[in-house]
Design a protein around this motif. Structure first.
Motif, PDB file in Angstrom:
ATOM      1  N   PRO A  84       0.805  -1.177  -0.053  1.00 42.80           N
ATOM      2  CA  PRO A  84      -0.065   0.133  -0.013  1.00 42.80           C
ATOM      3  C   PRO A  84       0.860   1.447  -0.101  1.00 42.80           C
ATOM      4  O   PRO A  84       0.329   2.267  -0.297  1.00 42.80           O
ATOM      5  CB  PRO A  84      -0.639  -0.148   1.089  1.00 42.80           C
ATOM      6  CG  PRO A  84      -0.052  -1.077   2.095  1.00 42.80           C
ATOM      7  CD  PRO A  84       0.768  -1.971   1.051  1.00 42.80           C
ATOM      8  N   LEU A  85       2.313   1.147   0.201  1.00 47.61           N
ATOM      9  CA  LEU A  85       2.813   2.268   0.065  1.00 47.61           C
ATOM     10  C   LEU A  85       3.431   2.606  -1.152  1.00 47.61           C
ATOM     11  O   LEU A  85       3.602   3.690  -1.561  1.00 47.61           O
ATOM     12  CB  LEU A  85       4.231   2.058   1.260  1.00 47.61           C
ATOM     13  CG  LEU A  85       5.208   3.233   1.348  1.00 47.61           C
ATOM     14  CD1 LEU A  85       4.504   4.411   2.196  1.00 47.61           C
ATOM     15  CD2 LEU A  85       6.569   2.886   2.381  1.00 47.61           C
ATOM     16  N   THR A  86       3.810   1.549  -1.929  1.00 42.72           N
ATOM     17  CA  THR A  86       4.758   1.781  -3.123  1.00 42.72           C
ATOM     18  C   THR A  86       3.762   1.389  -4.326  1.00 42.72           C
ATOM     19  O   THR A  86       4.058   1.559  -5.352  1.00 42.72           O
ATOM     20  CB  THR A  86       5.981   1.064  -3.227  1.00 42.72           C
ATOM     21  OG1 THR A  86       5.460  -0.447  -3.084  1.00 42.72           O
ATOM     22  CG2 THR A  86       6.866   1.205  -1.996  1.00 42.72           C
ATOM     23  N   GLY A  87       2.856   0.591  -4.281  1.00 39.53           N
ATOM     24  CA  GLY A  87       1.894   0.089  -5.189  1.00 39.53           C
ATOM     25  C   GLY A  87       2.751  -0.822  -6.071  1.00 39.53           C
ATOM     26  O   GLY A  87       2.345  -1.308  -7.254  1.00 39.53           O
ATOM     27  N   THR A  88       3.786  -1.579  -5.740  1.00 39.95           N
ATOM     28  CA  THR A  88       4.665  -2.524  -6.117  1.00 39.95           C
ATOM     29  C   THR A  88       4.462  -3.819  -5.313  1.00 39.95           C
ATOM     30  O   THR A  88       3.868  -4.072  -4.323  1.00 39.95           O
ATOM     31  CB  THR A  88       6.345  -2.149  -6.081  1.00 39.95           C
ATOM     32  OG1 THR A  88       6.704  -2.328  -4.719  1.00 39.95           O
ATOM     33  CG2 THR A  88       6.231  -0.811  -6.632  1.00 39.95           C
ATOM     34  N   ILE A  89       4.866  -4.879  -5.997  1.00 36.66           N
ATOM     35  CA  ILE A  89       5.166  -6.135  -5.329  1.00 36.66           C
ATOM     36  C   ILE A  89       6.107  -6.000  -4.059  1.00 36.66           C
ATOM     37  O   ILE A  89       7.066  -5.086  -4.413  1.00 36.66           O
ATOM     38  CB  ILE A  89       5.558  -7.300  -6.229  1.00 36.66           C
ATOM     39  CG1 ILE A  89       5.442  -8.721  -5.233  1.00 36.66           C
ATOM     40  CG2 ILE A  89       6.847  -7.206  -6.818  1.00 36.66           C
ATOM     41  CD1 ILE A  89       5.604  -9.943  -6.309  1.00 36.66           C
ATOM     42  N   ALA A  90       5.966  -6.647  -3.062  1.00 35.71           N
ATOM     43  CA  ALA A  90       7.138  -6.033  -1.987  1.00 35.71           C
ATOM     44  C   ALA A  90       7.010  -7.086  -1.191  1.00 35.71           C
ATOM     45  O   ALA A  90       6.063  -7.973  -0.786  1.00 35.71           O
ATOM     46  CB  ALA A  90       6.321  -4.955  -1.168  1.00 35.71           C
ATOM     47  N   GLU A  91       8.146  -7.544  -0.683  1.00 31.37           N
ATOM     48  CA  GLU A  91       8.411  -8.564   0.491  1.00 31.37           C
ATOM     49  C   GLU A  91       9.027  -8.110   1.742  1.00 31.37           C
ATOM     50  O   GLU A  91       9.577  -6.864   1.550  1.00 31.37           O
ATOM     51  CB  GLU A  91       9.650  -9.650  -0.114  1.00 31.37           C
ATOM     52  CG  GLU A  91      10.962  -8.920  -0.131  1.00 31.37           C
ATOM     53  CD  GLU A  91      11.110  -7.820  -1.030  1.00 31.37           C
ATOM     54  OE1 GLU A  91      10.631  -7.960  -1.989  1.00 31.37           O
ATOM     55  OE2 GLU A  91      11.936  -6.949  -0.874  1.00 31.37           O
ATOM     56  N   SER A  92       8.734  -8.423   2.918  1.00 30.27           N
ATOM     57  CA  SER A  92       9.305  -8.032   4.067  1.00 30.27           C
ATOM     58  C   SER A  92       9.497  -9.196   4.766  1.00 30.27           C
ATOM     59  O   SER A  92       8.949 -10.319   4.811  1.00 30.27           O
ATOM     60  CB  SER A  92       8.202  -7.194   4.823  1.00 30.27           C
ATOM     61  OG  SER A  92       9.361  -6.411   5.805  1.00 30.27           O
ATOM     62  N   ILE A  93      10.961  -9.409   5.387  1.00 31.22           N
ATOM     63  CA  ILE A  93      11.588 -10.597   5.747  1.00 31.22           C
ATOM     64  C   ILE A  93      11.690 -10.228   7.403  1.00 31.22           C
ATOM     65  O   ILE A  93      12.255  -9.369   7.968  1.00 31.22           O
ATOM     66  CB  ILE A  93      13.001 -10.870   5.193  1.00 31.22           C
ATOM     67  CG1 ILE A  93      12.965 -10.696   3.766  1.00 31.22           C
ATOM     68  CG2 ILE A  93      13.466 -12.301   5.779  1.00 31.22           C
ATOM     69  CD1 ILE A  93      12.233 -11.689   3.102  1.00 31.22           C
ATOM     70  N   MET A  94      11.082 -11.418   8.129  1.00 30.11           N
ATOM     71  CA  MET A  94      11.014 -11.444   9.548  1.00 30.11           C
ATOM     72  C   MET A  94      11.953 -12.493  10.068  1.00 30.11           C
ATOM     73  O   MET A  94      12.122 -13.679   9.611  1.00 30.11           O
ATOM     74  CB  MET A  94       9.514 -11.574  10.362  1.00 30.11           C
ATOM     75  CG  MET A  94       9.404 -11.502  11.438  1.00 30.11           C
ATOM     76  SD  MET A  94       7.719 -12.202  11.922  1.00 30.11           S
ATOM     77  CE  MET A  94       6.782 -10.837  11.533  1.00 30.11           C
ATOM     78  N   GLY A  95      12.591 -12.137  11.404  1.00 28.80           N
ATOM     79  CA  GLY A  95      13.330 -13.449  11.975  1.00 28.80           C
ATOM     80  C   GLY A  95      12.582 -13.884  13.002  1.00 28.80           C
ATOM     81  O   GLY A  95      13.158 -14.695  13.933  1.00 28.80           O
ATOM     82  N   GLY A  96      11.422 -13.528  13.398  1.00 29.93           N
ATOM     83  CA  GLY A  96      10.576 -14.184  14.520  1.00 29.93           C
ATOM     84  C   GLY A  96      10.418 -15.536  14.345  1.00 29.93           C
ATOM     85  O   GLY A  96      10.644 -16.279  13.154  1.00 29.93           O
ATOM     86  N   GLY A  97       9.836 -16.389  15.290  1.00 30.81           N
ATOM     87  CA  GLY A  97       9.972 -18.218  15.263  1.00 30.81           C
ATOM     88  C   GLY A  97       8.635 -18.460  14.300  1.00 30.81           C
ATOM     89  O   GLY A  97       8.262 -19.611  14.489  1.00 30.81           O
TER      90      GLY A  97
END
Length: 607
Positions: A84-97
């Motif tokens: 919703p910020l960029t209108g692009t496909i976006a990934e976000s990588i998390m380190g939680g379990g």
């Protein structure tokens, strides 16, 4: 399947239905796991032109192939959606379990579409899938929501959003165990679906091809990691340990909304100052053996009671130098509030710095804000975080991000609005790091240091296959950025932390994969997979209307030289940026507008 959970779970929140499909060898061989699997599922099911808040938009989460297995620093889970910020496909990588629990529940990915009629909790307990009413968690801070869900349901691992995601702040994040899928506003996608949280508990064994060899390799790599200087410094001071060096030796630490490249008031935000005074113990991502997080506690003064896991390098810039804020306690409180409301610290800090410049130029008044908000006023930073997190008053506009704020305010402020494709930039002044500048331009989700990781080359002059890299030259950067992007994609498919890239390189993965899944890859095999996924993302963005003009750097970067410090006079001109971009498109096998050629798609098995 050895090394995998074995299934992909498809969820429709609108009618509460779900189905499972099996993971296949053909699919895993082409996309490995993590971001690769998530991108393939997402692009197969979502129309690029869709509004990110439309219920038909999907959010896909997938643990890395090595996540949940005994591989050093392999803890990451990828979240993929239309931002919703960029209108692009976006990934976000998390380190939680949460990713390890998915694997233990037999899942390699969860794809979520639809919109619940009421706030919902998605509960997965091995093979059991339930939708619970989460109305009583709605409005809770992330930390409180996770605690309440655990008290109500037991020892699940919980990934949740905070009030910012619920109110659709466009850079809201997803939180799990003090780790965040921070960038690109994927927490707002959760909020748009009335999805407060996902809680997962798994108890199944994950079968690997050669467990004894995998354990032996893990111990060998751990011994290598622990002998390195990077391990010693990172575990003492966290990811910000090179903050002083970046300022003094490279002069590329963005300061006061990128007007400067050195933060002269940095003494107390340097981890060498604050770690011995405020950090009471180390913290790590799930199962990570290189604990670079710190449990930071403020005991006295106006911010007494502040407790957080941090403070990372990017946040020291965003809530520190970007705002001219030299007060580590105010910075820590702002960081804690970001985590609690569930908003990305980088975008938040860049928005605050932008607003401070708007105030100083008289484009927003103190009366409109309700408090003094200029560079260097430390207590304005946590106040601004609360304003944004609550979307109160002007906070409603500030929650839209720098691009939309600049379009609303107008009057020339677009010239100092710091973003690429709508994404606020991280802590590398690319006027003095031109390869990283190209990396900002070409990142599929907007200004990002992690898609290419090119700062490692620009700052040190050497990494992996590269040596003699001149950070102030645009020459040769197209091919190099392309290769680094494909390399970094392998990390995000495997779920391995990029802070370990100095140890494994890519050759280290080959024997780990052989032991885990019994398949032999070459370096070129893995790079080809990375290239395939990067092309899939490019095809989606082209379909979403992201053309060459969207790659432009902010005017401040292309027209205002760094005024002081080691990089004094450095600027990345429009001509240099265009030349590097053309070189990059050529290296990718794309035409001058960024469209992959038929030959390239055929080579990648996408034609």
């Amino acid at each position: 399947m050895e090394g995998y959970g074995g299934s992909i779970l498809y969820i429709n929140l609108t009618d509460g239905s779900f189905k499972k499909l099996g993971m296949t060898n053909k699919f895993s061989s082409k996309y490995l796991g993590g971001e690769g699997v998530a991108v393939k599922i997402f692009t197969d099911h979502v129309n690029p032109k869709i509004d990110p808040f439309d219920q038909k938009n999907a959010i896909v989460m997938a643990p890395g192939l090595l996540t949940g297995l005994p591989a050093p620093t392999a803890s990451k889970t990828a979240f993929v959606s239309k931002s919703p910020l960029t209108g692009t496909i976006a990934e976000s990588i998390m380190g939680g379990g949460i990713g390890a629990q998915m694997k233990a529940a037999g899942l390699d990915a969860i794809a979520i579409t639809g919109k619940s009629k009421h706030p919902a909790l998605l509960l997965i307990d091995d093979d059991l899938v339930r939708f619970e009413n989460a109305s009583h968690y709605w409005g809770m801070f992330t930390r409180d929501a996770a605690k309440a869900i655990k008290e109500d349901y037991g020892d699940f691992v919980v990934a949740t959003i905070g009030p910012a995601g619920e109110s659709l702040v466009r850079y809201a994040c997803i939180e799990c165990e003090d780790r965040q899928a921070g960038r690109a506003g994927l927490g707002a996608v959760f909020g748009s679906k009335n999805l407060k949280a996902i809680a997962i508990r798994g108890s199944k064994d994950i079968t690997v091809h050669d467990p004894d060899r995998l354990i032996s390799l893990a111990l060998r790599w751990q011994e290598t990691i622990e002998k390195s200087n990077a391990f010693i410094e990172d575990t003492k001071y966290g990811s910000g340990e090179f903050l002083e060096w970046v300022n003094a030796e490279r002069g590329v630490f963005p300061t006061r909304n990128w007007k400067e490249g050195v933060f002269n008031e940095r003494k107390k935000i340097d981890p060498y100052y604050w770690a011995p005074r405020y950090a009471i113990k180390n913290k790590a991502c799930f199962a990570c053996t290189k604990s670079c997080g710190k449990l930071f506690v403020v005991r006295d003064g106006p911010y007494a009671g502040t407790v957080l896991d941090g403070i990372e390098y990017e946040t020291l810039y965003a809530l520190g130098s970007q705002c001219g804020n030299p007060d580590i306690e105010a910075l820590a409180r702002a960081n804690e509030l970001c985590d609690q409301y569930g908003i990305d610290t980088i975008s938040t800090g860049v928005v605050i710095g932008f607003v401070m410049e708007l105030v100083e130029k008289g484009l927003i008044s103190e009366e409109e804000l309700g408090f003094d908000c200029r560079f260097g006023i430390a207590d304005a930073v946590p106040k601004m975080v609360e304003l944004i997190g609550q979307r109160d008053g002007l906070g409603a506009l500030f929650g839209e991000g720098v691009l939309r704020i600049s379009k609303t305010i107008g009057r020339g402020c677009e010239d100092f609005a710091m973003h690429v494709k709508g994404m606020e930039p991280p802590a590398y002044d690319v006027r003095g790091m031109k390869g990283m500048g190209l990396g900002f331009m070409t990142s599929s989700r907007g200004a990002c240091h992690l898609r290419s990781g090119f700062y490692a080359l620009d700052l040190t002059g050497k990494f992996w296959r590269f040596s003699g890299v001149d950070r102030l030259s645009p020459i040769g950067k197209g091919e190099a950025v392309k290769l680094m992007e494909d390399f970094m994609m392998v990390y995000d498919c495997l779920g391995v932390c990029k802070f370990s890239r100095g140890f494994f390189k890519i050759e280290g993965f080959i024997e780990l994969l052989d032991a885990a899944i019994g398949k032999s890859f070459t370096e070129e095999d893995l790079l080809l997979i990375g290239e395939r996924i990067n092309n899939l993302k490019q095809l989606f963005n082209l379909g979403a209307g992201i053309g060459r003009e969207s790659y432009r750097l902010p005017k401040r970067i292309t027209h205002e030289p760094i005024p002081a410090g080691v990089s004094k006079g450095a600027v990345l001109t429009v001509e240099e940026a265009e030349r590097m971009l053309s070189d990059y498109f050529t290296a990718r096998g794309w035409d001058e507008n960024g469209f992959p050629t038929k030959e390239k798609l055929a080579q990648l098995g996408l034609g």
